[in-house]
Scaffold this motif. Sequence first.
Motif, mmCIF file in Angstrom:
data_model
loop_
_atom_site.group_PDB
_atom_site.id
_atom_site.type_symbol
_atom_site.label_atom_id
_atom_site.label_comp_id
_atom_site.label_asym_id
_atom_site.label_seq_id
_atom_site.Cartn_x
_atom_site.Cartn_y
_atom_site.Cartn_z
ATOM 1 N N HIS A 116 7.520 4.017 -8.097
ATOM 2 C CA HIS A 116 8.109 3.163 -7.055
ATOM 3 C C HIS A 116 9.636 3.322 -7.036
ATOM 4 O O HIS A 116 10.267 3.262 -8.083
ATOM 5 C CB HIS A 116 7.762 1.691 -7.311
ATOM 6 C CG HIS A 116 6.342 1.350 -7.009
ATOM 7 N ND1 HIS A 116 5.356 1.373 -7.956
ATOM 8 C CD2 HIS A 116 5.742 0.995 -5.846
ATOM 9 C CE1 HIS A 116 4.205 1.035 -7.406
ATOM 10 N NE2 HIS A 116 4.401 0.813 -6.115
ATOM 11 N N SER A 275 -0.381 -5.869 4.032
ATOM 12 C CA SER A 275 -0.237 -4.446 3.730
ATOM 13 C C SER A 275 0.466 -3.801 4.904
ATOM 14 O O SER A 275 -0.034 -3.854 6.029
ATOM 15 C CB SER A 275 -1.603 -3.778 3.551
ATOM 16 O OG SER A 275 -2.150 -4.095 2.311
ATOM 17 N N ARG A 277 2.388 -0.372 6.640
ATOM 18 C CA ARG A 277 2.492 1.080 6.595
ATOM 19 C C ARG A 277 3.414 1.552 7.715
ATOM 20 O O ARG A 277 3.357 1.022 8.828
ATOM 21 C CB ARG A 277 1.120 1.752 6.775
ATOM 22 C CG ARG A 277 0.066 1.353 5.753
ATOM 23 C CD ARG A 277 0.366 1.899 4.358
ATOM 24 N NE ARG A 277 -0.699 1.608 3.419
ATOM 25 C CZ ARG A 277 -0.718 0.554 2.602
ATOM 26 N NH1 ARG A 277 0.282 -0.317 2.582
ATOM 27 N NH2 ARG A 277 -1.729 0.372 1.773
HETATM 28 P P1 5GP Z 1 -0.942 -2.316 -0.566
HETATM 29 O O1 5GP Z 1 -0.585 -2.605 0.846
HETATM 30 O O2 5GP Z 1 -1.859 -1.141 -0.675
HETATM 31 O O3 5GP Z 1 -1.389 -3.524 -1.325
HETATM 32 O O4 5GP Z 1 0.417 -1.892 -1.274
HETATM 33 C C1 5GP Z 1 1.195 -0.813 -0.832
HETATM 34 C C2 5GP Z 1 2.353 -0.584 -1.801
HETATM 35 O O5 5GP Z 1 3.198 -1.746 -1.806
HETATM 36 C C3 5GP Z 1 1.928 -0.375 -3.265
HETATM 37 O O6 5GP Z 1 2.835 0.535 -3.850
HETATM 38 C C4 5GP Z 1 2.078 -1.751 -3.863
HETATM 39 O O7 5GP Z 1 2.343 -1.688 -5.239
HETATM 40 C C5 5GP Z 1 3.270 -2.317 -3.093
HETATM 41 N N1 5GP Z 1 3.155 -3.772 -2.931
HETATM 42 C C6 5GP Z 1 2.183 -4.453 -2.278
HETATM 43 N N2 5GP Z 1 2.383 -5.787 -2.344
HETATM 44 C C7 5GP Z 1 3.516 -5.957 -3.086
HETATM 45 C C8 5GP Z 1 4.252 -7.109 -3.546
HETATM 46 O O8 5GP Z 1 3.907 -8.266 -3.264
HETATM 47 N N3 5GP Z 1 5.366 -6.859 -4.301
HETATM 48 C C9 5GP Z 1 5.782 -5.607 -4.615
HETATM 49 N N4 5GP Z 1 6.897 -5.450 -5.372
HETATM 50 N N5 5GP Z 1 5.123 -4.493 -4.213
HETATM 51 C C10 5GP Z 1 4.003 -4.666 -3.457
#
Ligand code: 5GP
Length: 325
Positions: A116, A275, A277
């Motif tokens: 990250h 989420s 994108r």
């Molecule tokens: P996803 O949407 O698949 O849950 O997360 C996409 C990306 O964003 C991943 O790298 C995940 O670790 C990061 N991410 C999702 N939610 C959070 C959050 O609440 N805090 C942080 N720091 N990163 C997040």
Amino acid sequence: MRRIGVDAAAVSEALRGARSVVVCGHVNPDGDAVGSVLGATLALQSLGVEVVPTLADAKAAPVLYAFLPGFPLLQAAEGLEPPEVFLALDVPSLPRLGAAEGLARASSRIVVIDHHPDNGSFGAVNWADPTAAATGQTLWRLLPSLGVKPTPEIARCCYVALMTDTGRFSYGNTDADVFRDAAEMVSAGADPFHTYTATYESQSAAAMRLLGLVLSRVTIANGGLVAYSWVTDGDLDETHGIMAETENLVDVVRTVGGVDAVFLVKCAEGSCRVSLRSKTGTDIGEIARRFGGGGHAAAAGFTAEGSLDDVVGSLLPLLPGGDGE
Ligand code: 5GP
Ligand code: MN
């Protein structure tokens, strides 16, 4: 190339010499978090290190990835003895360890392997490579200095990490190095057909019904630059689905053409997980951080208190085409 922290040799030394290691990924673990945790567990086991893979949230086991080798070894963090080394994988900050944060703090040493860009180097030894497409790819590259011979099982875990974090080798982070590393993993025994089928073509009937709901709600906003949809706990009751089955549903929202950014909101018990994108370079990691979340420029997320309408209403203005951009 900006790398945070020390060299691979220091990470390897900290892990090889450890008497006991607990390995953990971030809350709401995705394929990269689960694949990295299990891959690292199998790698350390092969060196004779005593190692326990744990879940940051035992209530939300990543059952989608139950086909991965080592999955039955996963334990709840609660009740575990603090280890000498706590290995955090795909975790940018301590709070992202959820229920395992206390265990990490109680360990003698935290080691971090991550990709990250917002990694806070919270360990005593940190290896964060934002140029890597997945933490599982960083782990794979570490195996030679760890002295681990890549078995088919380790290769399969790292391959799933890489396949999922590159969106099946399709996102902007998919470069020649990704294919070179994936080819190595396949040579070592990862089976692309089996892993793809197990990850993306093993949906339950409930997951299909959830997919139908998400598709039927896709909404185009901000003058055509944003698409979004949502899932609620009521939907889970209605379809008999589980939240873990919504992990990849944001992928179907991103198939809308002509949009810059997409998001999927998942609301349950008074709070919503979002989420986000980005398809065309908008840094949605920066937008997620404004809501207390984080992630990458092209894939990020956050959790907000409030209703679906509140979350959508406060997010849309900040996205491309929004009036608060
Ligand atoms: P996803 O949407 O698949 O849950 O997360 C996409 C990306 O964003 C991943 O790298 C995940 O670790 C990061 N991410 C999702 N939610 C959070 C959050 O609440 N805090 C942080 N720091 N990163 C997040
Ligand atoms: Mn990742």
